[in-house]
Design a protein around this motif. Structure first.
Motif, PDB file in Angstrom:
ATOM      1  N   ASN C  99       5.526  -7.911  10.838  1.00  0.00           N
ATOM      2  CA  ASN C  99       6.804  -7.847  11.550  1.00  0.00           C
ATOM      3  C   ASN C  99       7.364  -9.252  11.722  1.00  0.00           C
ATOM      4  OD1 ASN C  99       5.533  -9.018  13.880  1.00  0.00           O
ATOM      5  ND2 ASN C  99       4.715  -6.991  14.377  1.00  0.00           N
ATOM      6  N   VAL C 102       5.190 -11.939  13.414  1.00  0.00           N
ATOM      7  CA  VAL C 102       4.007 -12.241  12.590  1.00  0.00           C
ATOM      8  C   VAL C 102       4.414 -13.178  11.452  1.00  0.00           C
ATOM      9  CG1 VAL C 102       2.434 -11.240  10.874  1.00  0.00           C
ATOM     10  CG2 VAL C 102       2.596 -10.232  13.153  1.00  0.00           C
ATOM     11  N   ARG C 179       7.644  -3.244  -4.610  1.00  0.00           N
ATOM     12  CA  ARG C 179       7.819  -2.238  -3.553  1.00  0.00           C
ATOM     13  C   ARG C 179       6.464  -1.883  -2.972  1.00  0.00           C
ATOM     14  NH1 ARG C 179      12.039   1.456  -5.556  1.00  0.00           N
ATOM     15  NH2 ARG C 179      13.047  -0.557  -5.361  1.00  0.00           N
ATOM     16  N   LEU C 181       4.526   1.106  -0.620  1.00  0.00           N
ATOM     17  CA  LEU C 181       4.650   2.446  -0.050  1.00  0.00           C
ATOM     18  C   LEU C 181       3.872   2.463   1.256  1.00  0.00           C
ATOM     19  CD1 LEU C 181       5.664   5.392  -0.975  1.00  0.00           C
ATOM     20  CD2 LEU C 181       3.234   5.847  -1.082  1.00  0.00           C
ATOM     21  N   THR C 182       4.535   2.922   2.309  1.00  0.00           N
ATOM     22  CA  THR C 182       3.911   2.923   3.627  1.00  0.00           C
ATOM     23  C   THR C 182       4.139   4.264   4.302  1.00  0.00           C
ATOM     24  OG1 THR C 182       5.938   2.028   4.587  1.00  0.00           O
ATOM     25  CG2 THR C 182       4.240   0.438   3.969  1.00  0.00           C
ATOM     26  N   ARG C 183       3.401   4.468   5.391  1.00  0.00           N
ATOM     27  CA  ARG C 183       3.558   5.714   6.141  1.00  0.00           C
ATOM     28  C   ARG C 183       4.790   5.643   7.043  1.00  0.00           C
ATOM     29  NH1 ARG C 183      -2.480   5.071   8.224  1.00  0.00           N
ATOM     30  NH2 ARG C 183      -1.605   2.987   8.346  1.00  0.00           N
ATOM     31  N   SER C 184       4.947   4.510   7.726  1.00  0.00           N
ATOM     32  CA  SER C 184       6.125   4.322   8.569  1.00  0.00           C
ATOM     33  C   SER C 184       6.777   3.018   8.130  1.00  0.00           C
ATOM     34  CB  SER C 184       5.731   4.291  10.038  1.00  0.00           C
ATOM     35  OG  SER C 184       4.880   3.198  10.283  1.00  0.00           O
ATOM     36  N   ALA C 185       7.851   2.632   8.828  1.00  0.00           N
ATOM     37  CA  ALA C 185       8.667   1.506   8.355  1.00  0.00           C
ATOM     38  C   ALA C 185       7.841   0.237   8.188  1.00  0.00           C
ATOM     39  CB  ALA C 185       9.826   1.267   9.325  1.00  0.00           C
ATOM     40  N   GLU C 186       6.941   0.018   9.125  1.00  0.00           N
ATOM     41  CA  GLU C 186       6.198  -1.223   9.045  1.00  0.00           C
ATOM     42  C   GLU C 186       4.717  -0.891   9.100  1.00  0.00           C
ATOM     43  OE1 GLU C 186       6.559  -4.154  12.269  1.00  0.00           O
ATOM     44  OE2 GLU C 186       4.468  -4.083  11.674  1.00  0.00           O
ATOM     45  N   ASP C 187       4.041  -1.106   7.995  1.00  0.00           N
ATOM     46  CA  ASP C 187       2.690  -0.561   7.880  1.00  0.00           C
ATOM     47  C   ASP C 187       1.942  -1.318   6.799  1.00  0.00           C
ATOM     48  OD1 ASP C 187       0.515   1.152   8.089  1.00  0.00           O
ATOM     49  OD2 ASP C 187       1.460   2.816   7.033  1.00  0.00           O
ATOM     50  N   ILE C 188       0.637  -1.132   6.821  1.00  0.00           N
ATOM     51  CA  ILE C 188      -0.209  -1.628   5.726  1.00  0.00           C
ATOM     52  C   ILE C 188       0.170  -0.851   4.464  1.00  0.00           C
ATOM     53  CG2 ILE C 188      -2.613  -1.655   4.933  1.00  0.00           C
ATOM     54  CD1 ILE C 188      -3.337  -1.703   8.005  1.00  0.00           C
ATOM     55  N   ARG C 259      -6.196   6.256   5.231  1.00  0.00           N
ATOM     56  CA  ARG C 259      -4.754   6.070   5.058  1.00  0.00           C
ATOM     57  C   ARG C 259      -4.199   6.955   3.950  1.00  0.00           C
ATOM     58  NH1 ARG C 259      -6.324   0.149   5.329  1.00  0.00           N
ATOM     59  NH2 ARG C 259      -6.453  -0.168   7.557  1.00  0.00           N
ATOM     60  N   ALA C 260      -4.975   7.138   2.889  1.00  0.00           N
ATOM     61  CA  ALA C 260      -4.506   7.967   1.782  1.00  0.00           C
ATOM     62  C   ALA C 260      -5.676   8.272   0.862  1.00  0.00           C
ATOM     63  CB  ALA C 260      -3.403   7.252   1.002  1.00  0.00           C
TER      64      ALA C 260
END
Lengths: 155, 765, 293
Positions: C99, C102, C179, C181-188, C259-260
């Protein structure tokens, strides 16, 4: 160890531990606006300015602040821009529990210092490191845009 | 007429909060304060045989280490509820057996935080590791493996006999018989995750013994009065020796409707005669605070061809984790707060709630209703699809209306028989109209990318306003020389703004400006009792007490002035800070106060209590406009509309704030939030890096309407606002995903991978 | 709290290495500290390299770009030298790392040296042929960034210091997009892909496809790169793009975690690679860098 820094505009010596984070050091120095929320750099309750840039003080080593300038909300209470932000947050109903408010204010202050005409998206980017569980961010964003509008650069 | 109610007065604590003043629990550091830290069990199920603290005690600055040998095993519940609590007594301060990964094993007190942390690493514990059961169905089957061996003295749970923490089976009509007569029966199963309240201020408490040998507990809580009672029991000291102070609280959302750390700091303060402070880390919040119960819900619904819902069965299986606080009542709410939305003649509600060796579940905003609402509102869409009927029409045909009774409430009270509920105020129909307009129902917008699809979804929700016949609060109003009043209430402001709203109600009733009300809340030595901030009760129940107390103060003043002016006290008008009699004579409130205090020589002052035998439901109609990436499964909510009936709106901006914040939490429930616990009982994502709550960037455009009604039993017509808007987001969003891509996520959160998988399964079938 | 015995400040790269080797006990370099303070590793002391003069950004006269290891991610998002290179692809990747607060302290070097498989800066830099510069007390070595990582949280560094990375001028002229790919806007990152395409006479040249979070280390999808090389990008490339994306998905080696799943990650490599190649081709046809978004 002892470090010297400019804390809220004043040259200050702080007694710290080598592995201590800046958040704990600042609370130890009675900067209680700097809040503990996660200590992983995710919630932003501990946001302060380090040489003018917003940082999560929980993931900055206190020792790293040696010789630098650290500004907390306490140090900006007399600042006109900060006062406008505070007033607008209060008036728009953006303060619910208020625990995240100091961190949000620092982030918004840093944004508006660098950009007087932020978009909604810019404000949200600036707040992306400040988790708020109460407001859904609607009113904080409104408040920031209202202050920006008074800076003459509304967009 | 004075106009305070309905206006956006400045929130009473907002200025000091925006200045970052030291007003939270941890912003006060009594001299000589010790830091406490908890050593937590690495095993999901293990007897704690021996704790060797020799090395820990040798660490410079370490003062004390306690474990179960140092405490007495007083059974209690940590759920903050009215006495006698409808939660099992299955907990002791320091357990002899760890029941989840994170259970208390030992507690260190040290001069510094780092000394306490160093000591934790050096405590040696001998465990007898036991077989753990983390699957709720297995836990319900196994009687050979008991998570609680000691029977619950009050028989709420089946501790000592099985792992059944709570059981409910209530029926109105006869569902089985009715289903046979239906044109269509639809049965589906829905799965709800464990999620965490994630108030940004962690649990934090400090306690010290004062110069009168009394225990002072300064703590971030929603339930100061329940806490005092619970602490007295656990510590075996009289309530009179305990004072609980609640400073500003950085959010609670139900997670602080529980004794979580207060017993430890209190015990240590009494033992060491020093101030002791304990603050949770975020890691501890996610493993050792409370979670929303995970549930599996089977919905069976019978309908006629015309869409009439004839029978509805909801069977809930839930996981309460290691302890059963709120197990019965949260699960009870899953049906009681939700099923009345469609008042079928036949309703059957069953709950089996299991103890497991998982982290503890408890209260979280919505209190069971978000789970039930998800199942019911997804199910209504499914029923509509199978019937070939429009999903909006199906809802309109069946939803509860003005004057309808809710027979389930009579069967299901707060852990016992309740009271019949009749709807005396509702604007649900208008909420639906306003919401449909704002979202563009029936007029889907095109997707913004070739690989996106767009969909709309909706959900209806209802909740309660306090617990009927149980919740109550007191208020005292006292007039000062300058016409200001002290308002003291037990009601607990945890950031939602109740101090502001209660001050508004007081000002309105006395006809004085809002800034003439000085409110003091939640200090057990100085304020009247209140059950605390939960169950959407504060405005409705505590507000009722404030209005009554203010009214009685006004009557006292009217009596005085009636005598002085020789007029009928009932003819006096209190408005704009003055009192006026019919012939036009008038006194400012300041002059009235001076007259009362210095001529009549009395202290105008009143204390009143308020309890309601009703719990009028607030209503919400919520709508989502989403885009789904058909290749990645990502869901982007573009717009979310809430139309809410919370009765009279006392403070529009605060009420909107309640809705917006609840929607943000509901969005997380729909899409990202899940405390992941593996088969061994270990939390896999105990931090905000991996437990994602909404950021400013995640939020769609929010549109909020407050569609006012006037609730006859509420103060100035008010009902509750805090919980109802968290119920609808998850089903509305999942219904919108289904509308977009034709697949239903029966399990939330609807993560990209889950949506992707559902789409793949549909492709291959 | 991180139980450190000592916090040292280095004034130069050589000084940093010497301070680390001096002991006693285990030492680590610290720059921004946003990863280290998050989950503090067991060690006795740290050497702060944020004042070691390695935070500079510089362009050589022939257009190579040098990024100092202690440059903050926020600097990378805003500095014109970086925003003007390869269509701002590096800035774009930096802007999606953590963010805002950070990024004010987190450094490029920290992101790379921490060597998480999901390191946000690695794929884009690998796609732009980054070379890393590594300092010892008396010499410097340079190796391709793609060879820098040896496993999760492991690099070739040992007790040497990463001083920065260099990007060749030629790479700056490629079209490049990345690019995550994340789960929410700001993510690992669940999956990260960076694609860079050069051109030579109407055909693709210097094709780079770099993947993150889908193997123990960030990697290049060499076979997919080969499949695209020499493609006439003015022709209909739809099938070639789909093939290359499929090939890239076959080249990764993802894990399943909370996470996936590996299956999802692999398919997302296909999806993102396909999209990014297609977008880069559009950029090329439009005659240049279309930006990184």
């Amino acid at each position: 160890m002892t470090i010297e820094l400019i804390l809220d505009g004043k040259r200050t010596a702080l007694e710290i531990l080598p592995g201590q984070n800046l958040l704990q050091a600042l609370r130890g120095a009675s900067r209680f606006s700097v809040k503990l929320g996660c200590e992983t750099g995710d919630c932003g309750s501990c946001t302060v300015l380090l040489d003018g840039e917003p940082v999560n003080s929980c993931v900055v080593a206190a020792a790293r602040a040696a010789g630098r300038s650290v500004t907390t909300l306490e140090g900006l209470l007399g600042d006109p821009l900060m006062q406008r932000l505070q007033r607008e947050l209060v008036d728009k109903g953006a303060v619910q529990c208020g625990y995240c408010s100091p961190g949000m204010l620092i982030s918004l202050y840093a944004l508006l210092k660098q950009d007087e005409a932020p978009t909604d998206r810019d404000v949200r980017e600036a707040l992306s490191g400040n988790l708020c569980r109460c407001t859904g961010y609607v009113k904080p964003v409104e408040a920031a845009l209202a202050v920006a509008a008074t800076l003459g650069g509304a967009s | 007429m004075n106009k305070v109610v309905g206006t956006n007065v400045t929130k009473i604590d907002a200025v000091k909060l925006a200045r970052g003043e030291p007003v939270f629990t941890d912003d006060h550091r009594p001299p000589g304060m010790l830091y406490a830290k908890v050593l937590r069990s690495p095993h999901a199920h293990a007897r704690i045989l021996e704790v060797d603290a020799t090395a820990a005690l040798a660490v410079d600055g370490v003062v004390d280490v306690i474990w179960h040998r140092d405490t007495r095993p007083i059974l209690h519940t940590r759920a903050g509820q009215s006495y006698p609590e409808p939660s099992p007594y299955d907990t002791v301060m320091m357990p002899e057996k760890a029941r989840f990964i994170g259970d208390r094993v030992a507690v260190v007190a040290a001069e510094t935080l780092i000394a306490a942390e160093r000591a934790l690493d050096l405590i040696e514990v001998k465990y007898e590791v036991l077989e753990a059961v983390t699957d709720m169905d297995e836990a319900l089957r196994r009687t050979d493996l008991l998570i609680h061996e000691t029977p619950d003295p009050r028989g709420i749970s089946q501790a000592g006999r099985s792992n059944l923490a709570a059981h409910i089976d209530k029926q109105v009509g006869d569902v089985d018989a009715a289903l046979k007569t239906c044109d269509l029966v639809v049965e589906r199963t829905y799965f709800l995750p464990k999620v965490q309240a994630s108030h940004i201020e962690p649990h934090v408490s400090m306690a010290w013994v004062d110069e009168d040998d009394r225990l002072i507990v300064r703590t971030s809580t929603q339930i100061p009065f329940h806490l005092r009672r619970m602490l007295a029991r656990i510590l075996e000291i009289p309530e009179a020796r305990i004072r609980v102070i609640k400073p500003r609280v950085g959010g609670g959302f139900g997670d602080k409707q529980e004794l979580v750390v207060e017993d430890l700091v209190s015990f240590l303060a009494l033992r060491l005669r020093r101030p002791v402070r304990l603050e949770f880390t975020r890691h501890e919040e996610l493993v050792a605070a409370r979670l929303r119960h995970s549930q599996r819900i089977v919905m069976t619904t019978g309908v006629m061809k015309d869409g009439t819902i004839v029978a509805n069965r909801m069977h809930v299986t839930a996981d309460t984790g290691a302890y059963g606080s709120h197990a019965l009542t949260v699960q009870g709410n899953t049906g009681q707060k939700v099923l009345p939305m469609y008042p079928a003649k036949n309703i059957h509600f069953i709950v089996d709630c299991a103890y497991t060796n998982n982290p503890i579940s408890g209260a979280f905003r919505g209190y069971g209703a978000p789970q039930g609402c998800f199942a019911l509102e997804c199910h209504i869409d499914e029923v509509a699809r199978e019937l070939g009927m429009d999903r909006l029409e199906l809802r309109k045909k069946n939803h509860i209306r003005l004057g309808d009774t809710d027979p389930l409430s009579a069967k299901l009270g707060e852990g016992k028989e309740g009271l019949v509920r009749v709807v005396h105020s509702t604007s649900l129909e208008e909420c639906i109209v306003r919401g449909c307009e704002a979202i563009g129902w029936g007029d889907k917008r095109p997707p913004t990318q070739p690989y996106f699809k767009r969909g709309l979804g909706m959900a209806l929700a209802m909740q309660g306003s306090g617990i009927a016949g149980v919740d109550w609060g007191g208020a005292t109003v006292k007039l000062n020389d300058d016409g200001s009043v002290n308002l003291t209430v037990g009601a607990t402001d945890i950031g939602q703004g109740s101090d502001t709203v209660l001050a508004q109600l007081c000002a309105e009733e006395l006809g004085i400006p809002y800034d003439k009300v000085l409110i003091l809340s939640s200090d057990t030595d100085f304020t009247p009792f209140d059950v605390g901030a939960y169950a959407s009760s504060t405005t409705y129940v505590s507000g009722g007490a404030v209005v009554k107390a203010a009214r009685r103060l006004r009557e006292q003043l009217a009596g005085l002035l009636g005598t002085k002016w020789e007029c009928d006290p009932g003819d006096l008008v209190f408005s704009e800070g003055s009192v006026t009699e019919p012939r036009g004579r008038s006194m400012t409130m300041q002059d009235v106060a001076l007259f009362a205090l210095y001529e009549a020589k009395i202290q105008p002052m009143a204390t009143e209590s308020h309890m309601s035998n009703e719990s009028p439901p607030p209503f919400a109609a919520q709508f989502a406009d989403v885009e789904v990436d058909t290749e990645t499964g990502q869901v982007f909510v573009r717009k979310f509309v809430s139309a809410v009936d919370c009765g009279t709106v006392v403070h529009p901006r605060l009420a909107e704030g309640q809705v917006e914040g609840a929607v943000a939490q509901g969005l997380g429930y729909a899409l990202w939030e899940e405390v992941l616990v593996d088969r061994a009982g270990k939390v896999l994502n105990p931090h905000f890096l991996d437990y994602k709550i909404a950021t400013a960037l995640d939020m769609p455009e929010l549109v909020t309407f407050l569609v006012e009604t006037s609730e006859p039993s509420g103060p100035y017509g008010a009902k509750a606002a805090g919980e109802v808007p968290i119920d609808g987001p998850a089903p509305a969003i999942v219904n919108a995903i289904c509308d977009a891509v034709g697949v239903r996520c029966y399990r939330i959160p609807a993560t990209p991978e889950r949506v992707w998988r559902a789409m793949k399964e549909q492709e291959s079938s | 709290m991180w139980d450190l015995k000592e916090y040292r400040y280095a004034s130069s790269p050589e000084d940093a290495v010497a301070l680390l080797r001096k002991g006693p006990g285990r030492g680590m370099f610290i720059a921004g500290g946003t990863d280290l303070l998050l989950f503090p590793p067991a060690c006795d002391f740290v050497v702060d390299v944020s004042r070691a003069g390695i935070d500079r950004l510089a362009a050589t006269p022939d257009g190579d770009l040098f990024l100092g290891a202690a440059a903050t991610l926020h600097t990378l998002t805003t500095d014109p030298l970086v925003t003007g290179f390869a269509g701002g692809a590096v800035s774009h990747a930096a802007a999606h790392c953590g963010n805002r607060p950070v990024r004010s302290t987190a450094t490029l070097g920290g992101n790379l040296c921490n060597a998480l498989p999901s390191a946000d800066m690695a794929p884009v830099l690998i796609a732009l042929d980054a070379t890393c510069y590594i300092a010892d007390v008396d010499n410097q070595e340079s190796i391709p960034l793609v060879d820098f990582f040896t496993g999760p949280r492991r690099t070739v560094l040992g007790d040497r210091l990463l001083v920065g990375v260099a990007l060749p001028a030629e790479a700056g002229r490629r079209v490049c997009r990345s690019r995550k790919l994340t789960r929410s806007a700001e993510d690992i990152s669940l999956v990260q892909v960076a694609v860079a395409l050069g051109m030579e006479g109407g055909r693709l040249d210097q094709v780079r496809i770099a993947l993150g979070a889908v193997a123990p280390v960030p990697l290049r999808a060499g076979l997919a790169e080969t499949a695209l090389t020499d493609l006439d990008y003015h022709s209909d490339c739809t099938a070639a793009v789909a093939d290359a994306a499929e090939i890239a998905a076959g080249e990764c080696d993802p894990i399943s975690d909370h996470r996936a799943s590996a299956e999802y990650r692999r398919d997302m490599v296909r999806v993102l690679t396909g999209r990014l190649i297609a977008e880069c081709l559009d950029d090329l046809r439009r005659g240049g860098n279309g930006g990184a978004a």
